[in-house]
Design an enzyme around this catalytic site. Structure first.
Site, PDB file in Angstrom:
ATOM      1  N   ASN A 174     -13.605  12.249  -0.940  1.00 21.19           N
ATOM      2  CA  ASN A 174     -14.160  10.934  -1.263  1.00 21.19           C
ATOM      3  C   ASN A 174     -15.673  11.024  -1.282  1.00 21.19           C
ATOM      4  O   ASN A 174     -16.261  11.825  -0.546  1.00 21.19           O
ATOM      5  CB  ASN A 174     -13.725   9.902  -0.220  1.00 21.19           C
ATOM      6  CG  ASN A 174     -14.187   8.497  -0.581  1.00 21.19           C
ATOM      7  OD1 ASN A 174     -14.138   8.097  -1.752  1.00 21.19           O
ATOM      8  ND2 ASN A 174     -14.656   7.749   0.403  1.00 21.19           N
TER       9      ASN A 174
ATOM     10  N   HIS B 182     -19.083   8.554  -0.856  1.00 27.81           N
ATOM     11  CA  HIS B 182     -19.430   7.231  -0.339  1.00 27.81           C
ATOM     12  C   HIS B 182     -20.947   7.059  -0.382  1.00 27.81           C
ATOM     13  O   HIS B 182     -21.684   7.974   0.024  1.00 27.81           O
ATOM     14  CB  HIS B 182     -18.906   7.098   1.104  1.00 27.81           C
ATOM     15  CG  HIS B 182     -19.152   5.737   1.675  1.00 27.81           C
ATOM     16  ND1 HIS B 182     -18.375   4.643   1.349  1.00 27.81           N
ATOM     17  CD2 HIS B 182     -20.113   5.274   2.511  1.00 27.81           C
ATOM     18  CE1 HIS B 182     -18.841   3.575   1.976  1.00 27.81           C
ATOM     19  NE2 HIS B 182     -19.892   3.933   2.687  1.00 27.81           N
TER      20      HIS B 182
ATOM     21  N   ARG C 140      -9.620   1.447  -3.690  1.00 24.56           N
ATOM     22  CA  ARG C 140      -8.422   1.071  -2.929  1.00 24.56           C
ATOM     23  C   ARG C 140      -8.243   2.040  -1.770  1.00 24.56           C
ATOM     24  O   ARG C 140      -8.545   3.238  -1.903  1.00 24.56           O
ATOM     25  CB  ARG C 140      -7.174   1.163  -3.809  1.00 24.56           C
ATOM     26  CG  ARG C 140      -7.097   0.111  -4.876  1.00 24.56           C
ATOM     27  CD  ARG C 140      -6.501  -1.154  -4.300  1.00 24.56           C
ATOM     28  NE  ARG C 140      -6.403  -2.202  -5.308  1.00 24.56           N
ATOM     29  CZ  ARG C 140      -5.991  -3.432  -5.039  1.00 24.56           C
ATOM     30  NH1 ARG C 140      -5.620  -3.760  -3.815  1.00 24.56           N
ATOM     31  NH2 ARG C 140      -5.938  -4.335  -5.978  1.00 24.56           N
ATOM     32  N   ILE C 141      -7.729   1.537  -0.656  1.00 22.03           N
ATOM     33  CA  ILE C 141      -7.456   2.401   0.497  1.00 22.03           C
ATOM     34  C   ILE C 141      -6.041   2.969   0.358  1.00 22.03           C
ATOM     35  O   ILE C 141      -5.088   2.234   0.065  1.00 22.03           O
ATOM     36  CB  ILE C 141      -7.595   1.589   1.805  1.00 22.03           C
ATOM     37  CG1 ILE C 141      -9.053   1.147   1.960  1.00 22.03           C
ATOM     38  CG2 ILE C 141      -7.132   2.391   3.006  1.00 22.03           C
ATOM     39  CD1 ILE C 141      -9.265   0.105   3.028  1.00 22.03           C
ATOM     40  N   LEU C 142      -5.944   4.283   0.558  1.00 24.30           N
ATOM     41  CA  LEU C 142      -4.638   4.937   0.453  1.00 24.30           C
ATOM     42  C   LEU C 142      -3.894   4.853   1.789  1.00 24.30           C
ATOM     43  O   LEU C 142      -4.512   4.859   2.856  1.00 24.30           O
ATOM     44  CB  LEU C 142      -4.817   6.406   0.069  1.00 24.30           C
ATOM     45  CG  LEU C 142      -5.530   6.676  -1.251  1.00 24.30           C
ATOM     46  CD1 LEU C 142      -5.695   8.183  -1.465  1.00 24.30           C
ATOM     47  CD2 LEU C 142      -4.777   6.046  -2.422  1.00 24.30           C
TER      48      LEU C 142
ATOM     49  N   ASP D 258      -9.217  11.273   5.770  1.00 17.66           N
ATOM     50  CA  ASP D 258      -8.166  11.318   6.794  1.00 17.66           C
ATOM     51  C   ASP D 258      -7.526   9.928   6.880  1.00 17.66           C
ATOM     52  O   ASP D 258      -7.691   9.112   5.983  1.00 17.66           O
ATOM     53  CB  ASP D 258      -8.714  11.860   8.128  1.00 17.66           C
ATOM     54  CG  ASP D 258      -9.682  10.905   8.800  1.00 17.66           C
ATOM     55  OD1 ASP D 258      -9.888   9.783   8.267  1.00 17.66           O
ATOM     56  OD2 ASP D 258     -10.224  11.261   9.860  1.00 17.66           O
TER      57      ASP D 258
ATOM     58  N   ARG E 236       0.820  -1.222   0.000  1.00 20.20           N
ATOM     59  CA  ARG E 236       0.000   0.000   0.000  1.00 20.20           C
ATOM     60  C   ARG E 236       0.851   1.267   0.000  1.00 20.20           C
ATOM     61  O   ARG E 236       0.488   2.262  -0.626  1.00 20.20           O
ATOM     62  CB  ARG E 236      -0.943  -0.018   1.210  1.00 20.20           C
ATOM     63  CG  ARG E 236      -1.962   1.097   1.148  1.00 20.20           C
ATOM     64  CD  ARG E 236      -2.978   0.982   2.252  1.00 20.20           C
ATOM     65  NE  ARG E 236      -3.781  -0.214   2.114  1.00 20.20           N
ATOM     66  CZ  ARG E 236      -4.581  -0.675   3.050  1.00 20.20           C
ATOM     67  NH1 ARG E 236      -4.656  -0.046   4.203  1.00 20.20           N
ATOM     68  NH2 ARG E 236      -5.299  -1.768   2.844  1.00 20.20           N
TER      69      ARG E 236
ATOM     70  N   ASP F  19     -13.238   5.994   5.432  1.00 19.90           N
ATOM     71  CA  ASP F  19     -14.591   6.576   5.422  1.00 19.90           C
ATOM     72  C   ASP F  19     -14.880   7.357   6.708  1.00 19.90           C
ATOM     73  O   ASP F  19     -15.970   7.245   7.288  1.00 19.90           O
ATOM     74  CB  ASP F  19     -15.658   5.471   5.220  1.00 19.90           C
ATOM     75  CG  ASP F  19     -15.525   4.801   3.869  1.00 19.90           C
ATOM     76  OD1 ASP F  19     -15.003   5.445   2.938  1.00 19.90           O
ATOM     77  OD2 ASP F  19     -15.932   3.634   3.730  1.00 19.90           O
TER      78      ASP F  19
HETATM   79  C1  GAR Z   1     -20.247   5.327  -6.397  1.00 16.48           C
HETATM   80  O1  GAR Z   1     -21.583   5.038  -6.080  1.00 16.48           O
HETATM   81  C2  GAR Z   1     -19.446   5.654  -5.158  1.00 16.48           C
HETATM   82  O2  GAR Z   1     -20.212   6.253  -4.164  1.00 16.48           O
HETATM   83  C3  GAR Z   1     -18.980   4.299  -4.726  1.00 16.48           C
HETATM   84  O3  GAR Z   1     -18.662   3.634  -5.917  1.00 16.48           O
HETATM   85  C4  GAR Z   1     -19.535   4.087  -6.948  1.00 16.48           C
HETATM   86  C5  GAR Z   1     -18.698   4.407  -8.161  1.00 16.48           C
HETATM   87  O4  GAR Z   1     -19.508   4.699  -9.270  1.00 16.48           O
HETATM   88  N1  GAR Z   1     -17.850   4.409  -3.847  1.00 16.48           N
HETATM   89  C6  GAR Z   1     -17.615   3.582  -2.842  1.00 16.48           C
HETATM   90  O5  GAR Z   1     -18.328   2.634  -2.568  1.00 16.48           O
HETATM   91  C7  GAR Z   1     -16.390   3.935  -2.035  1.00 16.48           C
HETATM   92  N2  GAR Z   1     -16.336   3.164  -0.825  1.00 16.48           N
HETATM   93  P1  GAR Z   1     -18.901   5.352 -10.577  1.00 16.48           P
HETATM   94  O6  GAR Z   1     -17.638   4.596 -10.933  1.00 16.48           O
HETATM   95  O7  GAR Z   1     -19.974   5.163 -11.610  1.00 16.48           O
HETATM   96  O8  GAR Z   1     -18.621   6.790 -10.293  1.00 16.48           O
END
Ligand code: GAR
Length: 201
Positions: free
Chosen positions: A108, A110, A92-94, A142, A66, A146
């Site tokens: 981010n 979520h 991916r987690i940074l 941070d 990572r 999440d």
């Molecule tokens: C989005 O709904 C985003 O909120 C989620 O992935 C999807 C990507 O859609 N992110 C996560 O779950 C992060 N933990 P997209 O590729 O069509 O933008």
């Protein structure tokens, strides 16, 4: 113009919403200088190419851990002059190093109302839990997953007949509106962070 890097792993519809806003809103204030993906098959690459935006592929496997992966991502973003990392479905987690290099400069999105349902499969988690409302959160990143200061949230009701697909579709409609709004606010210096609190000025 605030130069930003968008990081995406999947279908890239949030990236597309940002591309469209940058193209249509003269006051947007941010320019996508590079799109970076960890997945060579991500649709984000084609979306970026269609918009004439530079792309970089940085896979986890070529770096093996990572810390090295995070360094390569941050280096790629900086090489293109990006001052902000916008995670748009980046799965991916940074490493904490990224937060040190871009303090309150990583966003981010979520698909839940954090702190409920963090991590993967947030839409399924909310559905399986029997929640009546879920939604979207945009937050600064941070050192914890999440967890960083919340910038904006939008609730989405869960309907009796919802599947993960139908619910995610309604969540994404909100995402595509909310994320450009937040990036614009950041670019226009409207977001003031004090501890965990983010004020819109
Ligand atoms: C989005 O709904 C985003 O909120 C989620 O992935 C999807 C990507 O859609 N992110 C996560 O779950 C992060 N933990 P997209 O590729 O069509 O933008």
């Amino acid at each position: 113009m605030l130069p930003i890097a968008v990081l995406a792993s999947g279908s890239g519809t949030n990236l597309q919403a940002l591309i469209d806003s940058a193209a249509s809103d003269v006051d947007f204030g941010a320019e996508i200088v590079v799109v970076i993906t960890d997945r060579p098959d991500s649709q984000a690459l084609q979306r970026a190419a269609n918009a004439g935006i530079a792309t970089e592929v940085v896979t986890f496997d070529e770096h093996g851990n990572r810390d090295a992966f995070t360094k390569a991502l941050c280096d790629a973003a900086e090489d293109h002059g990006a001052q902000v990392l916008v995670l748009a479905g980046f799965m991916r987690i940074l490493a904490p190093d990224a937060v040190e290099r871009f303090p309150n400069r990583i966003l981010n999105i979520h698909p839940s109302l954090l702190p409920s349902f963090p991590g993967v499969d947030a839409v399924e988690q909310a559905l399986n839990h029997g929640a009546k409302v879920t939604g979207v959160t945009v937050h600064f990143v941070d050192e914890q997953v999440d967890h960083g200061p919340i910038i904006a949230q939008e609730p989405v009701p869960i309907l009796g007949e919802d599947t993960a697909e139908s619910l995610h579709e309604r969540i994404q409609q909100q995402e595509h509106r909310l994320y450009p709004e937040v990036v614009k606010a950041l670019a226009r210096h409207r977001l003031e962070v004090t501890g965990r609190s983010v004020e819109w000025r």
